[in-house]
Design an enzyme around this catalytic site. Structure first.
Site, PDB file in Angstrom:
ATOM      1  N   HIS A   1     -15.961   8.021  -2.503  1.00 17.17           N
ATOM      2  CA  HIS A   1     -15.820   6.562  -2.472  1.00 17.17           C
ATOM      3  C   HIS A   1     -17.083   5.856  -2.912  1.00 17.17           C
ATOM      4  CE1 HIS A   1     -13.351   8.310   0.891  1.00 17.17           C
ATOM      5  NE2 HIS A   1     -12.668   8.321  -0.214  1.00 17.17           N
TER       6      HIS A   1
ATOM      7  N   ARG B   1      -6.740  -0.653  -6.488  1.00 20.05           N
ATOM      8  CA  ARG B   1      -6.684   0.344  -5.408  1.00 20.05           C
ATOM      9  C   ARG B   1      -6.877  -0.361  -4.070  1.00 20.05           C
ATOM     10  NH1 ARG B   1      -9.915   3.670  -9.452  1.00 20.05           N
ATOM     11  NH2 ARG B   1      -8.838   5.678  -9.659  1.00 20.05           N
TER      12      ARG B   1
ATOM     13  N   ARG C   1      -1.636  -1.333  -6.049  1.00 16.88           N
ATOM     14  CA  ARG C   1      -1.102  -0.041  -5.601  1.00 16.88           C
ATOM     15  C   ARG C   1      -1.132  -0.036  -4.081  1.00 16.88           C
ATOM     16  NH1 ARG C   1      -4.086   5.457  -7.135  1.00 16.88           N
ATOM     17  NH2 ARG C   1      -5.641   4.700  -5.653  1.00 16.88           N
TER      18      ARG C   1
ATOM     19  N   GLU D   1       1.940  11.187 -10.784  1.00 23.19           N
ATOM     20  CA  GLU D   1       0.754  12.009 -10.576  1.00 23.19           C
ATOM     21  C   GLU D   1       1.067  13.310  -9.865  1.00 23.19           C
ATOM     22  OE1 GLU D   1      -2.222   9.691  -8.497  1.00 23.19           O
ATOM     23  OE2 GLU D   1      -0.778   8.859  -7.092  1.00 23.19           O
TER      24      GLU D   1
ATOM     25  N   ASN E   1      -5.836  11.592 -12.914  1.00 19.49           N
ATOM     26  CA  ASN E   1      -6.767  12.376 -12.087  1.00 19.49           C
ATOM     27  C   ASN E   1      -5.993  13.365 -11.225  1.00 19.49           C
ATOM     28  OD1 ASN E   1      -8.574  10.514 -13.095  1.00 19.49           O
ATOM     29  ND2 ASN E   1      -8.668   9.318 -11.213  1.00 19.49           N
ATOM     30  N   ASP E   2      -4.985  12.831 -10.541  1.00 23.64           N
ATOM     31  CA  ASP E   2      -4.196  13.721  -9.694  1.00 23.64           C
ATOM     32  C   ASP E   2      -3.239  14.571 -10.515  1.00 23.64           C
ATOM     33  OD1 ASP E   2      -5.035  13.456  -6.989  1.00 23.64           O
ATOM     34  OD2 ASP E   2      -4.318  11.382  -7.044  1.00 23.64           O
TER      35      ASP E   2
ATOM     36  N   ARG F   1      -9.840  18.288  -7.901  1.00 24.57           N
ATOM     37  CA  ARG F   1     -10.656  17.355  -8.684  1.00 24.57           C
ATOM     38  C   ARG F   1     -12.032  17.121  -8.075  1.00 24.57           C
ATOM     39  NH1 ARG F   1      -7.262  11.735  -7.627  1.00 24.57           N
ATOM     40  NH2 ARG F   1      -9.201  10.610  -7.872  1.00 24.57           N
TER      41      ARG F   1
ATOM     42  N   CYS G   1      -3.589   5.171 -16.010  1.00 24.93           N
ATOM     43  CA  CYS G   1      -4.670   4.514 -15.261  1.00 24.93           C
ATOM     44  C   CYS G   1      -5.688   5.480 -14.660  1.00 24.93           C
ATOM     45  CB  CYS G   1      -4.107   3.617 -14.172  1.00 24.93           C
ATOM     46  SG  CYS G   1      -3.277   4.504 -12.859  1.00 24.93           S
TER      47      CYS G   1
HETATM   48  C1  PEP Z   1      -5.267   9.063 -10.420  1.00 28.32           C
HETATM   49  O1  PEP Z   1      -4.937   9.938  -9.624  1.00 28.32           O
HETATM   50  O2  PEP Z   1      -5.453   9.270 -11.623  1.00 28.32           O
HETATM   51  C2  PEP Z   1      -5.454   7.682  -9.958  1.00 28.32           C
HETATM   52  C3  PEP Z   1      -5.535   6.696 -10.817  1.00 28.32           C
HETATM   53  O3  PEP Z   1      -5.558   7.451  -8.644  1.00 28.32           O
HETATM   54  P1  PEP Z   1      -6.785   7.885  -7.742  1.00 28.32           P
HETATM   55  O4  PEP Z   1      -7.910   8.284  -8.650  1.00 28.32           O
HETATM   56  O5  PEP Z   1      -7.104   6.700  -6.915  1.00 28.32           O
HETATM   57  O6  PEP Z   1      -6.227   9.019  -6.970  1.00 28.32           O
HETATM   58 MG    MG Z   2      -4.200   9.480  -7.655  1.00 26.97          MG
END
Ligand code: PEP
Ligand code: MG
Length: 748
Positions: free
Chosen positions: A358, A465, A501, A600, A623-624, A634, A671
């Protein structure tokens, strides 16, 4: 007595060398020794004689011992005291004719330590074959703390042989893990600084022992309490850390050493500092990784004790932040970072903290470069040291020499120029050379993100977020707090769209005030929409706050971590319940409501048709998605970088989503971080994506890329590669895409 006299000498307005000479004279007299000498460790690891009482004066700044050479070198290397009744018979004894020390037999040397680092060696010698007692060894160690302070302060800087630097002040460079882009030049500010013990000398030893015992009892019971309450809301093995704490806090050896130190005549806090420095020195030299890891725990414990003993007010306050401050911290929470005055912050260096932690998210929002995994950073710097943080490469330069500093200053100017060029792009239409419009939006989550809208010319917020507000709060934000934030966001963006979100908590995103759920695999555990469906009140309150905040305009809301169409539909009906409630109670409603699903979790790839028909829009959380597609955590550096998002499997997955959503006319945004890297963003455009959402810093580079891009030839290239299996050289299309960019002069 000695300590009191030393304090007087420290306060005298004399030159550094004269002060040192007085100090060694005092120590010699007090220890009833003919000789007292101070050797200072230089950056080339040689130990230079800086002052002596008893040896030949001409040897000062002449005599040097290499690292490990002689008894002095041995002490420096081992960081342990050495007492000998006949020094000359020791195998390590190195005879230096210029010093005239051949007549001395008794020898006692102690390392001059600071935060466990050896800064020098302090020696007393006697002509007699003297046996130094434990108490004398202790006393000399205590005395050496005063010298450590002098050396670390830089006061002795100009005394040494010309062209040399003391080790304490030597330039250091580290290569850590870059967490947030940018380049910062400035001066060290220690976040939660080591408590500086000003009051070394005890006036009443019994009183100090009592203070020490009270502090230990206090810290001990607070640890027990934390363990009992079980409200341990921090990262992974916090409980282990506390257990280790408890172990140290009850360690008889450690406690005895503290007591012994106080009995040499120093205050309880000085004793904690001394024993801690010795322990650090020993643990840093240990080859046992378990032992080395425990170092932090012991540091923490010592810090707790120190804070308890000297009171909190000795800790540097946030208001005192100098210009061009670069924070150095062991670790830090996002809320703590936000407490600092952003306008003075130029960077952050952490010993611990992962890429998606964070603090990284907040630092990126604040546009502060961050480098993490810099081992020991906070114990090798002093407040005010010059420091450079390169958030692009992960390099950290501490006390850089002038040429290094100049080269970074040049780099900073270049960067600023490039930023200026990006800024000039912000008013240009976001269209490729062959006329394809690409919507560039911002990822955000905090109020501090909002000025980036104007700075970047983003077309809206593609991912807000909402959990960040929860993560940085001390307690659960109320419905009112939530509504206020959402309203502020909408005011700030004007008529541009915002996609909120719903709470993406759980997994690595823990809320400090929510009980922690122990899970073997938090990333695939109870998180995001799964929590929302099991605890519907959370989602209901949030949905209501959003509906109220967006009254009269469009509400775009999406759910994270959707794995099945049914989950999405259940979440949607919860929101519809709230719409119904507000309608019934006569509240104004949004003019339009669009509910979306994040893509995701790979299971959705096999029901794209279904989810694309159910949802009003989709948004890919790359990312996920990549983490689950490749089964690669990750946040785990060992695996997070080993799979390429531009390889066939992921590009085919991304193509599938674009195609299937396109078939039913469901709009899709990307995103995740992928969308913010120019080469990757180029590939996404080639796959047919027209809406990308990214961090503020990424918008300029991505826009520069797309302004130079012809989308259709790239689409053809990708279509062909994905159909045939791509580059014969390997499964990654990265080289082919990079070649395309180079051939077409596209800046990536
Ligand atoms: C992702 O998973 O790509 C995403 C945008 O959400 P976060 O990074 O907050 O998990
Ligand atoms: Mg995510």
């Amino acid at each position: 007595m000695l300590l009191r006299r030393l304090r007087e000498v420290m306060a005298e307005p004399v030159a550094a060398q004269a002060r040192l000479d007085r100090i060694v004279m005092l120590i010699a007299a007090n220890m009833v020794s003919e000789v007292c000498s101070l050797y200072v460790m230089r950056s080339d690891e040689a130990l230079e004689l800086y002052a002596t009482e008893g040896l030949n004066r001409e040897a000062v700044h002449q005599t040097k011992l290499r690292s490990g050479e002689g008894l002095v070198g041995l002490i420096a290397r081992s960081a342990e005291p050495l007492a000998l009744s006949d020094a000359q018979s020791h195998s390590a004894f190195a005879y230096r004719p210029e010093t005239g020390e051949e007549v001395y037999h008794g020898f006692l040397g102690v390392p001059v330590l600071r935060a466990g680092n050896t800064l020098g060696v302090l020696v007393v010698q006697n002509a007699a074959h003297r046996h130094y007692t434990e108490e004398e060894v202790e006393a000399l160690q205590t005395t050496s703390m005063v010298l450590a302070e002098m050396i670390a302060s830089g006061e002795l800087r100009s005394l040494g042989e010309p062209g040399t630097e003391t080790a304490a002040r030597r330039p250091l460079q580290f290569r850590g893990v870059p967490l947030a882009d940018g380049l910062g030049l400035g001066h060290v500010v220690l976040h939660e600084p080591r408590v500086v013990v000003k009051n070394l000398i005890a006036s009443d030893i019994d009183h100090e022992i009592a203070r020490l015992n009270a502090a230990i009892a206090d810290v001990r019971s607070s640890i027990d309490e934390m363990l009992e309450r079980g409200d341990i809301a921090h990262q992974g093995d916090h409980r282990d850390v506390l257990e280790t704490f408890r172990m140290f806090a009850n360690d008889q050896g450690w406690l005895r050493r503290l007591g012994d130190a106080v009995r040499t005549g120093i205050t309880a806090e000085a004793a904690v500092e001394r024993v801690q420095s010795d322990s650090r020195a020993r643990m840093m030299r240990s080859t046992d990784p378990y032992f080395r890891e425990r170092l932090h725990d012991l540091d923490d414990l010592a810090n707790r004790l120190l804070r308890r003993l000297v009171g909190r007010d000795l800790i540097a306050s946030h208001d005192a932040l100098p210009e061009n401050a670069i924070l150095v911290a062991r670790m830090m929470g996002p809320a703590a970072l936000l407490d600092y005055d952003r306008s003075r912050l130029r960077g952050l260096v952490l010993e611990e903290g992962g890429e998606t932690s964070h603090i990284a998210i907040v630092a990126r929002a604040l546009a502060i470069p961050v480098v993490s995994a810099v081992e020991n950073a906070s114990s090798v710097v002093e407040t005010g040291d010059a420091i450079i943080v390169d958030g692009d490469t992960g390099d950290v330069q501490i006390r850089p020499p002038p040429d290094v500093e100049a080269s970074y200053a040049g780099k900073a100017r270049l960067r600023a120029r490039r930023q200026e060029q990006y800024r000039r792009l912000r008013h240009l239409p976001s269209v490729t050379r062959d006329g394809v419009e690409i919507v560039l939006q911002l990822n955000a989550g905090l109020l501090v993100d909002l000025p980036h809208m104007a700075e970047t010319g983003a077309a809206g917020i593609g991912l807000f977020r909402t959990e960040l507000q929860f993560m940085i709060a001390e307690r659960m934000p109320s419905a009112k707090d939530q509504q206020r934030l959402y309203a502020d966001v909408l005011t700030a963006v004007g008529d541009r769209p915002v996609t909120f979100r719903s709470l993406d908590i759980g997994g690595d995103k823990l809320l400090p005030y929510m009980p922690r759920v122990d899970e073997e695999n938090p990333a695939i555990g109870w998180r995001a929409i799964r929590i929302a469906l099991d605890r519907p009140a959370l989602l209901r309150i949030q949905a209501r706050a959003l509906l109220k905040a967006t009254a009269g305009r469009e509400l775009r809301l999406m759910f994270p971590m959707v794995a099945t169409r049914t989950e999405f539909e259940r979440a949607r009906s919860l929101v519809e319940g709230e719409i119904e409630y507000l309608r019934r109670t006569g509240h104004p409603l949004p003019s339009q409501i669009s509910l979306g699903a994040m893509v995701e979790v790979p299971s959705l790839l096999f029901d794209l048709d279904g989810i694309a028909r159910s949802a009003d829009f989709l948004s890919i959380g790359s990312n996920d998605l990549m983490q689950f597609l490749f089964a690669a955590d990750r946040d785990n550096r060992l695996v997070s970088g080993r799979f390429d998002a531009l390889s066939l499997p992921s590009l085919r997955a991304l193509r599938l989503i674009a195609d299937e959503a396109g078939k039913v006319g469901c709009p899709v945004t990307v995103c995740g971080e992928l969308a913010g890297r120019p080469l990757e963003a180029m590939a996404l455009i080639g796959l047919g994506y027209r809406r990308l959402s990214m961090s503020a810093a990424a918008i300029g580079p991505v826009k520069a890329m797309l302004l130079a891009l012809e989308a259709y030839p790239l689409e053809a290239l990708l279509a062909e590669a994905l159909a045939t299996g791509g580059d014969p050289a390997g499964e990654s299309l990265r080289p082919a895409l990079a070649r395309f960019a180079a051939d077409h002069a596209i800046p990536v």
